[in-house]
Design an enzyme around this catalytic site. Sequence first.
Site, PDB file in Angstrom:
ATOM      1  N   THR A  58       0.859  -1.194   0.000  1.00 13.43           N
ATOM      2  CA  THR A  58       0.000   0.000   0.000  1.00 13.43           C
ATOM      3  C   THR A  58       0.890   1.237   0.000  1.00 13.43           C
ATOM      4  O   THR A  58       2.064   1.151   0.363  1.00 13.43           O
ATOM      5  CB  THR A  58      -0.889   0.042   1.254  1.00 13.43           C
ATOM      6  OG1 THR A  58      -0.015   0.087   2.388  1.00 13.43           O
ATOM      7  CG2 THR A  58      -1.779  -1.167   1.362  1.00 13.43           C
TER       8      THR A  58
ATOM      9  N   GLU B 164      -5.905  -3.429  -0.880  1.00 11.17           N
ATOM     10  CA  GLU B 164      -6.305  -4.586  -0.068  1.00 11.17           C
ATOM     11  C   GLU B 164      -7.460  -5.355  -0.690  1.00 11.17           C
ATOM     12  O   GLU B 164      -7.826  -6.433  -0.227  1.00 11.17           O
ATOM     13  CB  GLU B 164      -6.733  -4.125   1.344  1.00 11.17           C
ATOM     14  CG  GLU B 164      -5.596  -3.639   2.220  1.00 11.17           C
ATOM     15  CD  GLU B 164      -5.285  -2.152   2.034  1.00 11.17           C
ATOM     16  OE1 GLU B 164      -5.652  -1.590   0.981  1.00 11.17           O
ATOM     17  OE2 GLU B 164      -4.678  -1.557   2.938  1.00 11.17           O
TER      18      GLU B 164
ATOM     19  N   LYS C 217     -13.995  17.872  11.053  1.00 12.37           N
ATOM     20  CA  LYS C 217     -14.966  17.805  12.142  1.00 12.37           C
ATOM     21  C   LYS C 217     -15.199  19.205  12.675  1.00 12.37           C
ATOM     22  O   LYS C 217     -14.344  19.768  13.353  1.00 12.37           O
ATOM     23  CB  LYS C 217     -14.460  16.872  13.243  1.00 12.37           C
ATOM     24  CG  LYS C 217     -15.537  15.993  13.773  1.00 12.37           C
ATOM     25  CD  LYS C 217     -14.989  14.868  14.606  1.00 12.37           C
ATOM     26  CE  LYS C 217     -16.147  14.021  15.123  1.00 12.37           C
ATOM     27  NZ  LYS C 217     -15.707  12.974  16.003  1.00 12.37           N
TER      28      LYS C 217
ATOM     29  N   TRP D  40     -19.387  15.987  11.102  1.00 13.91           N
ATOM     30  CA  TRP D  40     -18.512  15.769   9.971  1.00 13.91           C
ATOM     31  C   TRP D  40     -18.949  16.550   8.727  1.00 13.91           C
ATOM     32  O   TRP D  40     -20.125  16.586   8.393  1.00 13.91           O
ATOM     33  CB  TRP D  40     -18.474  14.280   9.608  1.00 13.91           C
ATOM     34  CG  TRP D  40     -17.607  13.475  10.522  1.00 13.91           C
ATOM     35  CD1 TRP D  40     -16.766  13.957  11.469  1.00 13.91           C
ATOM     36  CD2 TRP D  40     -17.513  12.059  10.569  1.00 13.91           C
ATOM     37  NE1 TRP D  40     -16.132  12.923  12.103  1.00 13.91           N
ATOM     38  CE2 TRP D  40     -16.566  11.741  11.568  1.00 13.91           C
ATOM     39  CE3 TRP D  40     -18.108  11.015   9.860  1.00 13.91           C
ATOM     40  CZ2 TRP D  40     -16.222  10.432  11.885  1.00 13.91           C
ATOM     41  CZ3 TRP D  40     -17.761   9.713  10.163  1.00 13.91           C
ATOM     42  CH2 TRP D  40     -16.828   9.422  11.177  1.00 13.91           C
TER      43      TRP D  40
HETATM   44  P1  AMP Z   1      -5.096   2.459  -2.823  1.00 17.14           P
HETATM   45  O1  AMP Z   1      -5.008   1.282  -1.933  1.00 17.14           O
HETATM   46  O2  AMP Z   1      -3.807   3.179  -2.967  1.00 17.14           O
HETATM   47  O3  AMP Z   1      -5.677   2.068  -4.129  1.00 17.14           O
HETATM   48  O4  AMP Z   1      -6.080   3.502  -2.151  1.00 17.14           O
HETATM   49  C1  AMP Z   1      -7.373   3.151  -1.755  1.00 17.14           C
HETATM   50  C2  AMP Z   1      -8.120   4.366  -1.284  1.00 17.14           C
HETATM   51  O5  AMP Z   1      -8.309   5.288  -2.354  1.00 17.14           O
HETATM   52  C3  AMP Z   1      -9.516   4.072  -0.808  1.00 17.14           C
HETATM   53  O6  AMP Z   1      -9.541   3.588   0.505  1.00 17.14           O
HETATM   54  C4  AMP Z   1     -10.194   5.421  -0.948  1.00 17.14           C
HETATM   55  O7  AMP Z   1      -9.903   6.268   0.143  1.00 17.14           O
HETATM   56  C5  AMP Z   1      -9.528   5.993  -2.173  1.00 17.14           C
HETATM   57  N1  AMP Z   1     -10.401   5.797  -3.340  1.00 17.14           N
HETATM   58  C6  AMP Z   1     -10.328   4.843  -4.278  1.00 17.14           C
HETATM   59  N2  AMP Z   1     -11.293   5.005  -5.206  1.00 17.14           N
HETATM   60  C7  AMP Z   1     -12.012   6.084  -4.838  1.00 17.14           C
HETATM   61  C8  AMP Z   1     -13.160   6.765  -5.367  1.00 17.14           C
HETATM   62  N3  AMP Z   1     -13.748   6.388  -6.493  1.00 17.14           N
HETATM   63  N4  AMP Z   1     -13.611   7.832  -4.681  1.00 17.14           N
HETATM   64  C9  AMP Z   1     -13.024   8.246  -3.541  1.00 17.14           C
HETATM   65  N5  AMP Z   1     -11.950   7.663  -3.001  1.00 17.14           N
HETATM   66  C10 AMP Z   1     -11.451   6.588  -3.637  1.00 17.14           C
END
Ligand code: AMP
Length: 544
Positions: free
Chosen positions: A187, A332, A440, A445
């Site tokens: 990640t 994940e 917040k 929120w």
């Molecule tokens: P990653 O593991 O680097 O792909 O990041 C995942 C995170 O990206 C998620 O937990 C979200 O916070 C954010 N994310 C992914 N897709 C979206 C989306 N369509 N809209 C808003 N946030 C997103």
Amino acid sequence: MLHGLMMTRPLLISGILRFAERAHGNREIVSRRAEDLAIHRYTYRELGVRARKLAKALLALGIKPGDRVATIAWNGYRHLELYYAVSGIGAVLHTINPRLHPTQIAWIMNHAEDKALFVDTTFAKLLAGVAPHVASLAHKVVLCGREHMPAETPDATCYEELVAAQADDAFEWPEFDENTASCLCYTSGTTGNPRGVLYSHRSTVLHAYASSLPDVMGIRAVDAILPVVPMFHVNAWGLPYSALINGAKIVFPGPALDGKSVYELMESERVTFSAGVPTVWLGLLAHVEQNKLRFTTLKRCVIGGSAAPVALQQRFEREYGVEILHAWGMTEMSPLGTLNQPTSEHERESEEAKYTRKAKQGRGVYGVELRIVDEAGKELPWDGTSFGALHVRGPWIAGSYFRSESGAFTADGWFDTGDVATIDAQGFMKITDRTKDVIKSGGEWIGSLDLEDVIMKHPSVAMAAAIAVPHEKWGERPLLVVVKKPGQELSRDEAIGYFEGKVAKWWIPSDVVFVDALPLGATGKVLKTELRQKFASHAWPEGV
Ligand code: AMP
């Protein structure tokens, strides 16, 4: 319990390749090569031959089942050969994001104990710098022919010679348990060290099936797919597998990800389908608009990784007739969790209702269960207004991290995504924030993504981020950080006024700052932690 009497053939990644060669052997894979930017093309059949030769070469190097084989490479055919050959022999393909800092890459490689590293010529210098710090590394290979071998890596092996050393492709893919690890991806680790997600053959194949469904990505044999999403992050959203399952042509853009290069490749290779993070599409649209171009074959794009602004979706759909599919997922989750496709209930929805819906991240894909819970862990209703921590579970969702403990896995078997969301009665999920990014104010929120979506509709705004900044009275108030489009004017008051009537009064940002660019992380997401630090002591104007 009575056992079923069906065959228990394991779901293996090599089975995808075997099928694709047989069923769609002539289908093309077109790549812009990293070493010379030339276009390379071959077929699924040739991919199969080269992957088998590579598998033999890996075994000859001493790579054993379970060993980690790392790559730092763009989207291209040699990377695809590694995808199939490494996992195919039961070893683990560890894709590394080149945009990470070299010390972080070395940390990840040591944590993974990588045995071999394959890099594009672009990353030869990175290889030379990082390799001495990774004790486990026994093999360094550069993905090119002898004529392009970089001077920085005199002791590295040439990929083309490695493959060519195998006289033939006489090789049977071994069969093993489908729960065997196939790939490893870390990640982005904006807080603390990155964490490794270890996918299995089973999870990868099931994800590839599900992501192909008509109401998910709807991938077909008539499609030509251009994955802008990198193969170094979450397996390019599974497209290297789902394309082969469905027999779609693949067009790999290599390192040329600017609007002009992507547009030209889309047109010359008659691309119908593409996928990437919002920033990529902003660049592509800017090129198309400035040069008054049209998309002649592109039909749909999946946008995910960050919220897809409604304004961006509307420009694609209204001006260019390209359908946008808004998706959400995580490393994940392999990564797919939700995708926004309408149901029969939306047949007669108004334009306004359509884009209110399309701002949402969509419905859970079969195989992914969703729930939202409050701070006490109590499940919240799917009413479109209650928001809480988003939990998921399913066969392609991580059950734990590789060699790392985490509180993200709940005692009752769910994964806490770290996102805050609502889910409406029709099952459409909407992310309001990352838990750590929520604003917040007065104990309530405010959804920063909603604020960003509003201001992104303003014609002068190129990019924007709403962040929480400490406030004496309210605890926190939203500060809007805006990047203007080149040559456009926008004042603080005009920006604030733009929110009137569009969001609740107390949600309206208390101040606006203008910057030249927003800090982006290694996967193209805005680094809000960095912005929050930068503006932590922002002086609120009089009366705020
Ligand atoms: P990653 O593991 O680097 O792909 O990041 C995942 C995170 O990206 C998620 O937990 C979200 O916070 C954010 N994310 C992914 N897709 C979206 C989306 N369509 N809209 C808003 N946030 C997103």
